[in-house]
Design an enzyme around this catalytic site. Structure first.
Site, PDB file in Angstrom:
ATOM      1  N   VAL A   1       0.151 -20.206 126.862  1.00 14.78           N
ATOM      2  CA  VAL A   1      -0.351 -20.133 125.488  1.00 14.78           C
ATOM      3  C   VAL A   1      -1.495 -19.120 125.412  1.00 14.78           C
ATOM      4  O   VAL A   1      -2.019 -18.688 126.438  1.00 14.78           O
ATOM      5  CB  VAL A   1      -0.847 -21.518 124.988  1.00 14.78           C
ATOM      6  CG1 VAL A   1       0.328 -22.483 124.871  1.00 14.78           C
ATOM      7  CG2 VAL A   1      -1.927 -22.085 125.879  1.00 14.78           C
ATOM      8  N   CYS A   2      -1.849 -18.756 124.185  1.00  6.78           N
ATOM      9  CA  CYS A   2      -2.929 -17.814 123.924  1.00  6.78           C
ATOM     10  C   CYS A   2      -4.219 -18.322 124.596  1.00  6.78           C
ATOM     11  O   CYS A   2      -4.508 -19.494 124.477  1.00  6.78           O
ATOM     12  CB  CYS A   2      -3.129 -17.682 122.418  1.00  6.78           C
ATOM     13  SG  CYS A   2      -4.415 -16.557 121.939  1.00  6.78           S
ATOM     14  N   PRO A   3      -5.043 -17.517 125.238  1.00 10.49           N
ATOM     15  CA  PRO A   3      -4.922 -16.058 125.377  1.00 10.49           C
ATOM     16  C   PRO A   3      -4.183 -15.613 126.640  1.00 10.49           C
ATOM     17  O   PRO A   3      -4.136 -14.428 126.916  1.00 10.49           O
ATOM     18  CB  PRO A   3      -6.381 -15.624 125.457  1.00 10.49           C
ATOM     19  CG  PRO A   3      -7.043 -16.716 126.223  1.00 10.49           C
ATOM     20  CD  PRO A   3      -6.298 -17.985 125.887  1.00 10.49           C
ATOM     21  N   ILE A   4      -3.631 -16.560 127.416  1.00 10.33           N
ATOM     22  CA  ILE A   4      -2.994 -16.161 128.675  1.00 10.33           C
ATOM     23  C   ILE A   4      -1.733 -15.335 128.405  1.00 10.33           C
ATOM     24  O   ILE A   4      -1.347 -14.497 129.221  1.00 10.33           O
ATOM     25  CB  ILE A   4      -2.669 -17.410 129.540  1.00 10.33           C
ATOM     26  CG1 ILE A   4      -3.924 -18.277 129.730  1.00 10.33           C
ATOM     27  CG2 ILE A   4      -2.108 -17.016 130.903  1.00 10.33           C
ATOM     28  CD1 ILE A   4      -5.087 -17.575 130.382  1.00 10.33           C
TER      29      ILE A   4
END
Lengths: 81, 268, 68
Positions: A16-19
């Site tokens: 998920v964001c930010p990964i």
């Protein structure tokens, strides 16, 4: 027929964001300028944010393909190191 | 060196920055910073650099943690009272980020040890609380061609400047020599708001991060001042002619390090 | 005449010297302050003899030793 050849693929459907964008950046880092990356991502936030982030980094977004299973393939050409 | 998933997650907000990215984060992990003084300035600087993943951080201080330090030295806690500050600082930093190797050096800096101390590091942070140490660090960094960040805080005010060899004046260009003992108030006798260390020490950490990653403009050739009462930052352009400086000028007269005498009340 | 002191426009009498300005400005440590005029350092010995001119940009650089 696609008018490009994908050099590398990265799957960000499991994060998920930010990964999501972090994994894209790491994958882009490995490529040479001019090479093409396919990014497999989920609908929703990644589709909204990742293409924009790629553009902001100075990369060229070639296509966004709907896979019909809730995922998308974003095709990006590396323009900047 | 490939990042582990844990590192990608830890440094995600650096890596997504265009200016830092994967390359910049690697530079930080391969970089080294020496922080002299584990006090009001050194504590926040050390914590932000450890959190940022600066691979090697040295910290020098001779003191032990005292209750009166805890008003501003946020790297130490109640459990650390009477512990050497550098050990307490090392423990906090290692708890924050296992990627960081911390070298704890319990010592006063002097003409005897300073060159050896700064030699292995890319960037030096002066977080000391006295003028003899500030001039010693300046002269040693000029002689060894090391970049460093000077800072000072007192009451509601702070200042900082960055010295980069060949890129503008050194601390001695501006301030010439230490003022006589007790001529200028110190924060011990005049007081300081704890958050001042956070403001100015964090700016020092920022300069180290920018130097290591090569991002942006450093505070070289400029003196930044912060007045918390007026809530005003100013950046004062410093004269760029350094030719007559006794240490960084064309014909230096100071070619050996000097141990200036410390005001008696500043020594414990 | 008008000069700029620490970024602020000030009106001071004609022929004010730097030394006089240091007192007019209530500098806390008048003997230990570095003065720059128009981005050039002024030697301490010249503070008494240097007369300010219209439009001069004066900065006081203070010793700040705390870090403790």
């Amino acid at each position: 027929m696609a008018d490009y050849i994908v050099d590398e693929t990265v799957d960000i459907t499991d994060v998920v964001c930010p990964i999501t964008f972090v994994k894209v950046k790491v994958a882009l880092e490995e490529l040479d300028v001019g090479q093409i990356l396919r990014i497999r991502m989920n609908d929703g936030e990644p589709v909204q944010n990742v293409p924009r982030s790629c553009k902001e980094e100075g990369q060229q977004v070639l296509k966004l393909l709907c896979n019909g299973d809730g995922t998308y393939d974003l095709i990006v050409k590396k323009l900047e190191d | 060196m490939a990042f582990s998933n844990e590192q990608l997650e830890r440094y995600a907000r650096h890596i997504i920055l265009k200016e830092i990215g994967v390359k910049g984060q690697k530079k930080l992990l391969n970089g080294s910073v020496l922080i002299i003084g584990a006090g009001g300035l050194g504590a926040p600087a050390a914590m932000y650099l450890a959190a940022a993943g600066v691979g090697t951080i040295g910290i020098v201080d001779a003191d032990v943690v005292d209750l009166s330090n805890l008003q501003r030295q946020i790297i130490h806690a109640m459990k650390d009272i009477d512990k050497p500050k550098v050990i307490s600082a090392k423990e906090t930093m290692e708890e924050m980020n296992p990627d960081v190797k911390v070298n704890a050096i319990q010592a006063f800096v002097s003409s005897e040890n300073i060159l050896e101390l700064i030699e292995p590091y890319d960037f030096i942070i002066d977080g000391t609380d006295n003028f003899p140490a500030k001039f010693l660090i300046n002269d040693a960094c000029v002689m060894a061609k090391k970049p460093f960040s000077h800072a000072g805080i007192i009451r509601f005010k702070g200042q900082l400047m960055t010295y980069v060899p060949g890129q503008g004046p050194c601390y001695r260009c501006v301030f010439h020599e230490p003022p006589p003992k007790n001529a200028v108030p110190t924060c011990k006798e005049a007081g300081v708001v704890g958050a001042m260390g956070g403001v100015i020490g964090s700016l020092q950490a920022m300069e180290a991060i920018k130097y290591l990653t090569g991002v942006g403009d450093l505070l070289a050739g400029r003196l930044m001042t912060y007045d918390a009462i007026k809530m005003e930052f100013r950046t004062i352009k410093l004269p760029h002619d350094t030719s007559t400086c006794p240490v960084c000028g064309e014909n230096p007269t100071i070619t050996e390090l000097i141990d200036y005498e410390q005001a008696a009340c500043e020594l414990k | 005449m008008n000069i700029i002191v620490a970024g602020v426009k000030k009106e001071v009498p004609e022929n004010t010297t730097v030394k006089e300005l240091i007192y007019l400005e209530n500098v806390e440590t008048p003997d230990y302050v570095t003065v720059s005029i128009n981005d050039e350092f002024l030697m301490k010995a010249q503070q008494e003899t240097t007369v300010l001119r219209e439009g001069d940009n004066v900065e006081f650089l203070y010793f700040m030793g705390g870090g403790c």
